[in-house]
Enzyme design. Structure first.
Site, PDB file in Angstrom:
ATOM      1  N   LYS A 110       0.823  -1.200   0.000  1.00 28.42           N
ATOM      2  CA  LYS A 110       0.000   0.000   0.000  1.00 28.42           C
ATOM      3  C   LYS A 110       0.875   1.275   0.000  1.00 28.42           C
ATOM      4  O   LYS A 110       2.074   1.212   0.233  1.00 28.42           O
ATOM      5  CB  LYS A 110      -0.951  -0.009   1.197  1.00 28.42           C
ATOM      6  CG  LYS A 110      -1.953  -1.189   1.159  1.00 28.42           C
ATOM      7  CD  LYS A 110      -2.755  -1.260  -0.133  1.00 28.42           C
ATOM      8  CE  LYS A 110      -4.085  -1.980  -0.017  1.00 28.42           C
ATOM      9  NZ  LYS A 110      -4.025  -3.446  -0.101  1.00 28.42           N
TER      10      LYS A 110
HETATM   11  C1  LIG Z   1      -5.432  -4.181   0.680  1.00 27.69           C
HETATM   12  C2  LIG Z   1      -6.890  -4.024   0.705  1.00 27.69           C
HETATM   13  C3  LIG Z   1      -7.672  -4.442   1.796  1.00 27.69           C
HETATM   14  C4  LIG Z   1      -7.177  -5.305   2.915  1.00 27.69           C
HETATM   15  O1  LIG Z   1      -6.048  -4.940   3.510  1.00 27.69           O
HETATM   16  P1  LIG Z   1      -5.049  -6.009   4.191  1.00 27.69           P
HETATM   17  O2  LIG Z   1      -4.252  -5.110   5.050  1.00 27.69           O
HETATM   18  O3  LIG Z   1      -4.239  -6.627   3.099  1.00 27.69           O
HETATM   19  O4  LIG Z   1      -5.863  -6.967   4.960  1.00 27.69           O
HETATM   20  C5  LIG Z   1      -9.014  -4.157   1.794  1.00 27.69           C
HETATM   21  N1  LIG Z   1      -9.588  -3.521   0.771  1.00 27.69           N
HETATM   22  C6  LIG Z   1      -8.890  -3.127  -0.310  1.00 27.69           C
HETATM   23  C7  LIG Z   1      -9.592  -2.406  -1.402  1.00 27.69           C
HETATM   24  C8  LIG Z   1      -7.529  -3.382  -0.380  1.00 27.69           C
HETATM   25  O5  LIG Z   1      -6.853  -3.028  -1.458  1.00 27.69           O
END
Ligand SMILES: *Cc1c(COP(=O)(O)O)cnc(C)c1O
Length: 406
Positions: A186
């Site tokens: 992210k």
């Molecule tokens: C990455 C992501 C999540 C979940 O996050 P994690 O930290 O990987 O559990 C939820 N929604 C979206 C749209 C994402 O891209």
């Protein structure tokens, strides 16, 4: 796109602060931690950076969504409207609280189509989960109006759009609650982690307890003296992860600035081709610029472009979500068949299958023509030029072959 690309001494320094004391847990051990509270510091920084009244860190973005839904009182018997183009965490979190994921179409914003949301509302609808996919936002004015009119909770999944805004407000701070993910890929990372942001005190207080076995955190230095007003789970972040995030949030503006610059350069190159169009962005000023998402005229042309990019070895970093196993309804066979390890109530199971097996032709028409190119923070101008030109050459080649075959 990802902050991990610029890993530095700043992240190492914050982690080392924690390693010095060895207190890896965010709660308690007040005497031994020598004033080091990375999780608390990061929560304060999140509130200041994004303009949220409250922030509760979690062990992941998925845990943040689950927690937010519990804190908002969503559960048995409730329907939650969520897009058919998202990350699997959306329906995982909805199912985790026993609610029904009601998948609906997306439009050329790559996010919820407000008209499809309206059509999906029933007396059981409790919430709308807006997912700000690929760095940019859903049509929040339309969704806010719908939620207000029908008295629905609005939860924003801004996991992919850290730093994006809508009409001046940070994505994730506009609805009743919003979430970020700080997983490894992210815009800013903790390694693993997430956060629930809200301006509603009781949603925060519940999130705080829910992520730590229901602790009310009122027992002072003695965790054993905390009361448990409700049942929770362990979705805590560790101090090591929070330390990484604390370094990254201080660099977020730097990351976003690079993203914006690289995005503009690449988009300008792709825009030379009249057959290429771009995702519609409800507030173009608020894009976080983590992806350029572009469309070709037909699914056939798009597929040919993807295949040619693969053949030339330039596909990595470009996503054809239509064929992707974890972002689009088409490949979610486990959901369509409601395959869970724990057995679900038969009614819930039937509803899950029903909603995942609906007709998503309108979304197919969008997603079948869409390619998203992730923006790297470490590209040089020359590399962007070269990447862009290679993609342009592939598109031109495919278009000329297609017109020959017509
Ligand atoms: C990455 C992501 C999540 C979940 O996050 P994690 O930290 O990987 O559990 C939820 N929604 C979206 C749209 C994402 O891209």
């Amino acid at each position: 796109m990802p902050g991990f690309e610029l890993w530095s001494d700043k992240e190492r320094k914050e982690v080392n602060d924690v390693l010095e004391t060895g207190i890896l847990m965010r709660y308690g051990f007040d005497g031994s931690r020598k004033g080091i509270w990375k999780s608390k510091e990061l929560e304060t920084a999140i509130c200041e950076t994004f303009g949220s009244k409250y922030a509760q860190l979690t062990s992941s973005g998925t845990a943040a969504l689950t927690t937010a839904m519990s804190a908002l009182g969503i559960g048995y018997g409730d329907e939650v409207i969520t897009p058919c183009f998202t990350f699997v965490a959306s329906f995982e979190a909805i199912l985790s609280v026993g609610a029904v994921p009601v998948l609906v179409d997306v439009d050329d914003t790559l996010t919820l189509n407000p008209a499809a949301v309206r059509k999906a509302i029933t007396p059981k609808t409790k919430a709308v989960m807006a997912v700000h996919m690929c760095g940019s936002m859903a049509d929040m004015d339309a969704l806010l109006a719908i939620c207000k009119e029908h008295n629905l909770v609005l939860l924003e999944d801004a996991c992919q759009s850290i730093g994006g805004t809508y009409k001046g407000k940070s994505l994730g701070t506009i609805g009743d609650a919003g979430t970020f993910s700080f997983d490894f890929v992210k815009t800013m990372t903790c390694g693993e982690g997430g956060v629930i942001m809200t301006n509603r005190e009781e949603v925060y207080t519940k999130s705080d307890g829910y992520t730590d076995h229901g602790h009310d955190h009122k027992g002072g230095a003695d965790r054993g003296a905390d009361l448990h007003p409700f049942i929770g789970y362990n979705y805590r972040i560790s101090e090591l992860h929070a330390a990484v995030g604390l370094a990254q949030i201080k660099r977020l503006n730097e990351f976003l600035g690079i993203q914006k610059k690289n995005h503009a350069q690449l988009k300008n190159i792709l825009a030379q081709i009249p057959e290429v169009s771009f995702r519609r962005i409800p507030d173009p000023e608020g894009d976080s610029y983590s992806f350029v998402s572009w469309f070709l005229p037909t699914e056939e042309i798009t597929r040919a472009v993807v295949n040619e990019m693969k053949a030339q070895g330039i596909l990595p970093g470009n996503f054809y979500w239509f064929d992707n196993n974890w972002h689009y309804i088409r490949k979610w066979d486990h959901l369509k068949n409601s395959i869970t390890l724990n057995s679900l109530h038969p009614d819930l199971k039937a509803q899950v299958i029903h909603h995942a097996s609906k007709d998503f032709a309108a979304s197919d028409g969008v997603m079948g023509r869409c390619i998203s190119t992730a923006i790297s923070l470490v590209w040089t101008e020359e590399q962007i030029q070269e990447k862009g030109e290679k993609i342009v050459a592939v598109i031109k080649k495919v278009l000329s072959e297609q017109s020959v075959s017509l």
